[in-house]
Design an enzyme around this catalytic site. Structure first.
Site, PDB file in Angstrom:
ATOM      1  N   ARG A  58       0.844  -1.199   0.000  1.00  0.00           N
ATOM      2  CA  ARG A  58       0.000   0.000   0.000  1.00  0.00           C
ATOM      3  C   ARG A  58       0.881   1.251   0.000  1.00  0.00           C
ATOM      4  O   ARG A  58       2.059   1.201   0.352  1.00  0.00           O
ATOM      5  CB  ARG A  58      -0.905   0.026   1.228  1.00  0.00           C
ATOM      6  CG  ARG A  58      -1.836  -1.177   1.361  1.00  0.00           C
ATOM      7  CD  ARG A  58      -2.640  -1.075   2.654  1.00  0.00           C
ATOM      8  NE  ARG A  58      -3.568  -2.184   2.816  1.00  0.00           N
ATOM      9  CZ  ARG A  58      -3.299  -3.315   3.465  1.00  0.00           C
ATOM     10  NH1 ARG A  58      -2.094  -3.472   4.017  1.00  0.00           N
ATOM     11  NH2 ARG A  58      -4.196  -4.262   3.580  1.00  0.00           N
TER      12      ARG A  58
ATOM     13  N   LYS B 128      -1.987  -2.238   7.941  1.00  0.00           N
ATOM     14  CA  LYS B 128      -3.130  -1.739   8.694  1.00  0.00           C
ATOM     15  C   LYS B 128      -3.152  -2.359  10.089  1.00  0.00           C
ATOM     16  O   LYS B 128      -2.726  -3.484  10.282  1.00  0.00           O
ATOM     17  CB  LYS B 128      -4.435  -2.069   7.961  1.00  0.00           C
ATOM     18  CG  LYS B 128      -4.651  -1.246   6.688  1.00  0.00           C
ATOM     19  CD  LYS B 128      -6.007  -1.521   6.084  1.00  0.00           C
ATOM     20  CE  LYS B 128      -6.277  -0.617   4.887  1.00  0.00           C
ATOM     21  NZ  LYS B 128      -7.609  -0.874   4.297  1.00  0.00           N
TER      22      LYS B 128
ATOM     23  N   HIS C  32      -2.603   2.541  -5.972  1.00  0.00           N
ATOM     24  CA  HIS C  32      -3.454   1.376  -5.738  1.00  0.00           C
ATOM     25  C   HIS C  32      -3.705   0.591  -7.032  1.00  0.00           C
ATOM     26  O   HIS C  32      -3.965  -0.616  -6.972  1.00  0.00           O
ATOM     27  CB  HIS C  32      -4.781   1.800  -5.112  1.00  0.00           C
ATOM     28  CG  HIS C  32      -5.215   0.888  -4.004  1.00  0.00           C
ATOM     29  ND1 HIS C  32      -4.543   0.788  -2.803  1.00  0.00           N
ATOM     30  CD2 HIS C  32      -6.236  -0.004  -3.921  1.00  0.00           C
ATOM     31  CE1 HIS C  32      -5.135  -0.103  -2.026  1.00  0.00           C
ATOM     32  NE2 HIS C  32      -6.159  -0.608  -2.685  1.00  0.00           N
TER      33      HIS C  32
ATOM     34  N   ARG D  96      -1.079  -1.883  -7.099  1.00  0.00           N
ATOM     35  CA  ARG D  96      -1.382  -2.958  -6.136  1.00  0.00           C
ATOM     36  C   ARG D  96      -2.374  -3.946  -6.761  1.00  0.00           C
ATOM     37  O   ARG D  96      -2.202  -5.162  -6.654  1.00  0.00           O
ATOM     38  CB  ARG D  96      -1.954  -2.343  -4.857  1.00  0.00           C
ATOM     39  CG  ARG D  96      -2.357  -3.352  -3.767  1.00  0.00           C
ATOM     40  CD  ARG D  96      -2.697  -2.576  -2.499  1.00  0.00           C
ATOM     41  NE  ARG D  96      -3.447  -3.359  -1.532  1.00  0.00           N
ATOM     42  CZ  ARG D  96      -2.912  -4.145  -0.610  1.00  0.00           C
ATOM     43  NH1 ARG D  96      -1.606  -4.308  -0.574  1.00  0.00           N
ATOM     44  NH2 ARG D  96      -3.667  -4.793   0.266  1.00  0.00           N
TER      45      ARG D  96
ATOM     46  N   HIS E  84      -4.112  -8.711   3.552  1.00  0.00           N
ATOM     47  CA  HIS E  84      -5.545  -8.658   3.800  1.00  0.00           C
ATOM     48  C   HIS E  84      -5.884  -9.412   5.085  1.00  0.00           C
ATOM     49  O   HIS E  84      -5.283 -10.445   5.391  1.00  0.00           O
ATOM     50  CB  HIS E  84      -6.322  -9.288   2.635  1.00  0.00           C
ATOM     51  CG  HIS E  84      -6.436  -8.389   1.450  1.00  0.00           C
ATOM     52  ND1 HIS E  84      -6.734  -8.852   0.182  1.00  0.00           N
ATOM     53  CD2 HIS E  84      -6.309  -7.042   1.321  1.00  0.00           C
ATOM     54  CE1 HIS E  84      -6.767  -7.842  -0.658  1.00  0.00           C
ATOM     55  NE2 HIS E  84      -6.511  -6.735   0.004  1.00  0.00           N
TER      56      HIS E  84
ATOM     57  N   TYR F  47     -10.303 -10.054  -6.905  1.00  0.00           N
ATOM     58  CA  TYR F  47      -9.400 -10.175  -8.046  1.00  0.00           C
ATOM     59  C   TYR F  47      -9.764 -11.353  -8.943  1.00  0.00           C
ATOM     60  O   TYR F  47      -9.338 -11.405 -10.095  1.00  0.00           O
ATOM     61  CB  TYR F  47      -7.952 -10.298  -7.565  1.00  0.00           C
ATOM     62  CG  TYR F  47      -7.500  -9.053  -6.835  1.00  0.00           C
ATOM     63  CD1 TYR F  47      -7.287  -7.851  -7.522  1.00  0.00           C
ATOM     64  CD2 TYR F  47      -7.330  -9.049  -5.453  1.00  0.00           C
ATOM     65  CE1 TYR F  47      -6.908  -6.712  -6.852  1.00  0.00           C
ATOM     66  CE2 TYR F  47      -6.949  -7.907  -4.785  1.00  0.00           C
ATOM     67  CZ  TYR F  47      -6.740  -6.736  -5.481  1.00  0.00           C
ATOM     68  OH  TYR F  47      -6.374  -5.594  -4.818  1.00  0.00           O
TER      69      TYR F  47
END
Length: 295
Positions: free
Chosen positions: A147, A171, A241, A244, A267, A276
């Site tokens: 990210r 995150k 992004h 990514r 994730h 995806y």
């Protein structure tokens, strides 16, 4: 008073990132301002689901995207859930509020073949510090799927040249180790050498820095990505992004399993990674239409 208690809670107990804390504060202050413009509530217990629904209608009237509206409502839900736990309120007014449906969109990607050709070209990137840095930014985003915030947070100490890995802070302050290929590892070494030779007055510990040696910032990375993606794509969306998304889609198209892609992307659950698969299905459909006589 209650808002500040909540902010302290997510900042120090939940350890949310500064970006997330800022977003939560902005959402809550916007909601409070909306209430004040109407009939202000003296206490959180006086806020009803009707107030929240009216706010949603107001946001939609202002043409705010459904995804953004839902994020703001999610902030309210978390805030009122906190107040419920603290005994400030007895009912969560946001619990049963319906949110607008988000139209399904496929992740925007660029052609990995064109991107690879650009990165391998000798005519695109200059061989000085700035050109090497720009190339490294594109290579890191496309080669690891990290990210933007993770890229900006990398320190030189996070690079393990021997193991060919990079440690990033994702995150919720979750660390993960990302492998890098030999070519990217050599580029990292070349860049760090050039960076040292610049003898910047500002000795930043961050890996990616500005032309003057200061910590890189989001706008700089956006400008770099937009500049180089313009060489290979005419699509309007050219952001970190997108690279990514391209990383994940390329892995999937070349046989990588979803769980491995999930781990590489950082994730929290597999559902975030499954988006995806839609790109791959669309790719198969296009191949079928071109190749099969009955298509």
């Amino acid at each position: 008073m209650f808002l500040e208690r909540f902010i302290q809670y997510i900042k120090f107990e939940k350890r949310y990132s500064p970006h997330t804390v800022t977003a939560y504060r902005a959402d809550l202050e916007q909601f409070m301002a909306f209430l004040t413009a109407g009939t202000p509530a003296d206490h959180p217990s006086e806020i009803t689901h009707h107030d929240i629904r009216n706010w949603i209608v107001s946001l939609m009237d202002d043409k705010l995207a459904a995804r953004s509206v839902n994020r703001k409502v999610a902030t309210l839900r978390k805030y009122f859930r906190f107040l419920l736990q603290e005994g400030v309120i007895e009912i969560n007014p946001a619990a049963k509020v319906n949110t607008p449906k988000i139209p399904k969109t496929l992740p925007v990607v660029v052609e990995d073949v064109k991107l690879t050709q650009m990165l391998d070209s000798d005519d695109i990137f200059t061989i000085d510090f700035k050109g090497t840095r720009d190339k490294l930014v594109i290579e890191l985003l496309f080669g690891t799927g990290m990210r933007l915030a993770e890229l900006l947070g990398i320190k030189e100490a996070d690079i393990n040249a021997h193991e060919q890995t990079i440690k990033v802070l994702g995150k919720r302050n979750k660390e993960r180790i990302i492998p890098v290929n030999k070519e990217l590892s050599l580029l990292l070494k070349e860049y760090i050498t050039l960076k040292k030779n610049e003898n910047f007055d500002n000795k930043s510990l961050r890996l990616i820095v500005t032309d003057k040696g200061a910590d890189a910032y989001p706008k700089l990375i956006y400008l770099i990505v937009q500049k180089y993606l313009s060489y290979i794509s005419t699509q309007s969306k050219k952001s970190p992004h997108v690279l990514r998304h391209t990383f994940a889609t390329t892995l999937l198209n070349n046989g990588a399993d979803l769980n491995s892609i999930k781990e590489l992307l950082g994730h929290a659950n597999l559902s975030a990674t499954q988006i995806y698969t839609h790109n791959s299905v669309e790719r198969l459909k296009s191949i079928y239409k071109l190749a099969h006589p009955k298509a």
